[in-house]
Design a protein around this motif. Structure first.
Motif, mmCIF file in Angstrom:
data_model
loop_
_atom_site.group_PDB
_atom_site.id
_atom_site.type_symbol
_atom_site.label_atom_id
_atom_site.label_comp_id
_atom_site.label_asym_id
_atom_site.label_seq_id
_atom_site.Cartn_x
_atom_site.Cartn_y
_atom_site.Cartn_z
ATOM 1 N N ILE A 12 0.843 -1.210 0.000
ATOM 2 C CA ILE A 12 0.000 0.000 0.000
ATOM 3 C C ILE A 12 0.876 1.258 0.000
ATOM 4 N N GLU A 13 1.939 1.210 0.800
ATOM 5 C CA GLU A 13 2.846 2.354 0.865
ATOM 6 C C GLU A 13 3.466 2.640 -0.505
ATOM 7 N N LYS A 14 3.802 1.571 -1.257
ATOM 8 C CA LYS A 14 4.486 1.736 -2.538
ATOM 9 C C LYS A 14 3.538 2.134 -3.655
ATOM 10 N N GLN A 15 2.247 2.003 -3.427
ATOM 11 C CA GLN A 15 1.285 2.317 -4.483
ATOM 12 C C GLN A 15 1.437 3.752 -4.976
ATOM 13 N N LYS A 16 1.909 4.622 -4.092
ATOM 14 C CA LYS A 16 2.044 6.026 -4.494
ATOM 15 C C LYS A 16 3.182 6.235 -5.510
ATOM 16 N N ASP A 17 4.057 5.212 -5.677
ATOM 17 C CA ASP A 17 5.101 5.300 -6.705
ATOM 18 C C ASP A 17 4.488 5.248 -8.109
ATOM 19 N N ALA A 21 -1.991 4.355 -10.495
ATOM 20 C CA ALA A 21 -2.434 3.043 -10.016
ATOM 21 C C ALA A 21 -3.713 3.173 -9.210
ATOM 22 N N LYS A 22 -4.623 2.247 -9.453
ATOM 23 C CA LYS A 22 -5.887 2.290 -8.690
ATOM 24 C C LYS A 22 -5.925 1.190 -7.643
ATOM 25 N N GLY A 23 -4.813 0.522 -7.463
ATOM 26 C CA GLY A 23 -4.769 -0.484 -6.409
ATOM 27 C C GLY A 23 -4.921 -1.903 -6.902
ATOM 28 N N GLU A 24 -5.154 -2.075 -8.242
ATOM 29 C CA GLU A 24 -5.356 -3.443 -8.739
ATOM 30 C C GLU A 24 -4.097 -4.291 -8.592
ATOM 31 N N LEU A 25 -2.957 -3.693 -8.968
ATOM 32 C CA LEU A 25 -1.714 -4.458 -8.878
ATOM 33 C C LEU A 25 -1.415 -4.801 -7.416
ATOM 34 N N SER A 26 -1.702 -3.865 -6.534
ATOM 35 C CA SER A 26 -1.501 -4.121 -5.107
ATOM 36 C C SER A 26 -2.341 -5.301 -4.653
ATOM 37 N N ARG A 27 -3.600 -5.345 -5.132
ATOM 38 C CA ARG A 27 -4.481 -6.446 -4.724
ATOM 39 C C ARG A 27 -3.993 -7.770 -5.305
ATOM 40 N N LEU A 28 -3.473 -7.701 -6.523
ATOM 41 C CA LEU A 28 -2.949 -8.908 -7.163
ATOM 42 C C LEU A 28 -1.761 -9.469 -6.373
ATOM 43 N N GLY A 84 -10.094 -11.204 -8.686
ATOM 44 C CA GLY A 84 -10.777 -10.296 -9.606
ATOM 45 C C GLY A 84 -9.892 -9.390 -10.444
ATOM 46 N N GLU A 85 -8.558 -9.481 -10.300
ATOM 47 C CA GLU A 85 -7.684 -8.570 -11.048
ATOM 48 C C GLU A 85 -6.999 -9.243 -12.227
ATOM 49 N N CYS A 86 -7.179 -10.548 -12.376
ATOM 50 C CA CYS A 86 -6.405 -11.304 -13.356
ATOM 51 C C CYS A 86 -7.340 -11.872 -14.428
ATOM 52 N N CYS A 87 -6.986 -11.661 -15.712
ATOM 53 C CA CYS A 87 -7.853 -12.191 -16.773
ATOM 54 C C CYS A 87 -7.290 -13.460 -17.407
#
Ligand code: AHG
Ligand code: MN
Ligand code: MN
Length: 347
Positions: A12-17, A21-28, A84-87
């Motif tokens: 979560i802390e790195k998401q600001k880099d 980003a809307k958080g999908e990669l973080s959730r993945l 829900g983030e992976c197709c």
């Protein structure tokens, strides 16, 4: 008081880099972390399977006991499906890509390639095994995800990582901004930041390859091995030989201590053994991000054209100066093995 930072907090802390980003990669990444904890639990009790007599038997659902690599595969696929983030999931264990139903994951933007259990022959003897993962962003913009979304070159990876189930369990990953390592604290069930900003020594004194195949190695590798074994105080030779037979564990050690890992081509396996999409590319991304080098003996692994999901590649990766040295031997002693550059007139 020492402050513990968990994988979840770090992500979560790195998401600001990533400003968009809307958080999908973080959730993945979080989902991969969760699945790896479940796999870790099973790997840790693998030795009990015989004692409990479960092999070859059926469980209460009438299903036969699954081998651990099939179990790991199922865990990662189900975590990625539910998340829900992976197709698309590309896995060593599945010949075909797994397309995740867009009704389950309507906004899924990511493709994950995995080797769910790497080094699985080591399971029976209580030696470290691992998981390798690689993440791409989907290319197609509408409709169901397509095969071309999964056939992207290694340079397009948005994240990659591995988990090593060893004397302790660690998750190491990169999103292209350095490499960070987390150790699982079993008492709280969390991966905790233990190896921030990992960087690999430029010089190393360990070489890792299956020397039993020596007779089949290309001339450049044979000459390099002899070079590693020569005595020369100024370069700290002879080097040490260490080979676990789990790429993840061998590379993890070399990442920390310095060293080179090689799985070359042979006459009967001109592309070597290891798979480009879910073994070589993610490991090459991590090693480069840690300051190392990853090539096929001539050319950067990440620049290899991905043509099929399970294609293989020879691989030489690790401490930069060691890889540069073996490349010299390859160019000098077996230039005929260099991948042919396609002439522009052929395109
Ligand atoms: P996997 O268990 O996913 O098939 O991978 C095994 C790989 C790799 O981890 C290891 O470095 C290599 O195979 C070992 O192969 P050899 O036994 O031929 O040395
Ligand atoms: Mn593997
Ligand atoms: Mn495997």
């Amino acid at each position: 008081m020492s402050v513990v930072k968990t994988l979840g907090q770090f992500i979560i802390e790195k998401q600001k880099d990533f400003p968009y980003a809307k958080g999908e990669l973080s959730r993945l990444l979080r989902d991969i972390g969760i699945a790896s904890k479940i796999v870790n639990r099973e790997v840790n009790k693998a030795g009990l399977v015989d004692i409990l007599g479960e092999v070859g038997t059926q469980n209460s659902h009438g299903e036969s006991q699954k081998k651990l690599d099939v179990f790991a595969n199922e865990q990662f696929i189900s975590a990625l499906t539910v998340g829900g983030e992976c197709c698309i999931v590309v896995s060593e264990e599945n010949d075909e890509p797994i397309y995740i139903n867009s009704e389950i994951s309507p906004n899924a933007k990511y493709i994950v390639a995995i080797d769910p259990l790497d080094g699985s022959s080591n399971i029976d003897v209580n030696v470290s095994v691992g998981t390798i993962f690689s993440i791409y962003r989907r290319l197609s913009t509408d409709g169901p995800a397509q095969l071309k979304d999964a056939l992207q070159n290694g340079t397009e990876q948005v994240a990659a990582g591995y988990v090593v189930y060893g004397s302790s369990t660690m998750l190491v990953y990169t999103t292209g901004k350095g490499v960070n390592g987390f150790t699982l604290d079993p008492s709280i069930g969390e991966f905790c930041l233990s190896h921030p900003d990992m960087s690999m020594p430029k010089d190393g004194y360990i070489y890792s390859l299956n020397e039993g195949n020596y007779v089949h190695f290309p001339q450049g590798v044979k000459k390099y091995l002899k070079y590693c074994q020569e005595e020369d105080a100024s370069t700290n030779r002879p080097y040490s030989s260490r080979y676990i037979g789990s790429m993840v564990a061998d590379l993890h050690r070399n990442l920390l201590k310095g060293g080179i890992f090689i799985y070359p081509s042979t006459a009967s396996a001109p592309n070597g053994k290891l798979r480009l999409v879910y073994e070589c590319n993610p490991m090459a991304f991590i090693i480069e991000q840690a300051g190392g080098r990853a090539t096929n003996g001539f050319k950067r692994i990440l620049d290899t054209e991905v043509e099929s999901l399970h294609q293989r590649s020879p691989i030489f990766l690790g401490s930069e100066n060691m890889v540069l040295k073996v490349e010299e031997f390859m160019r000098e002693h077996c230039p005929e093995l260099a991948p042919r550059e396609v002439e522009s007139s052929e395109l």
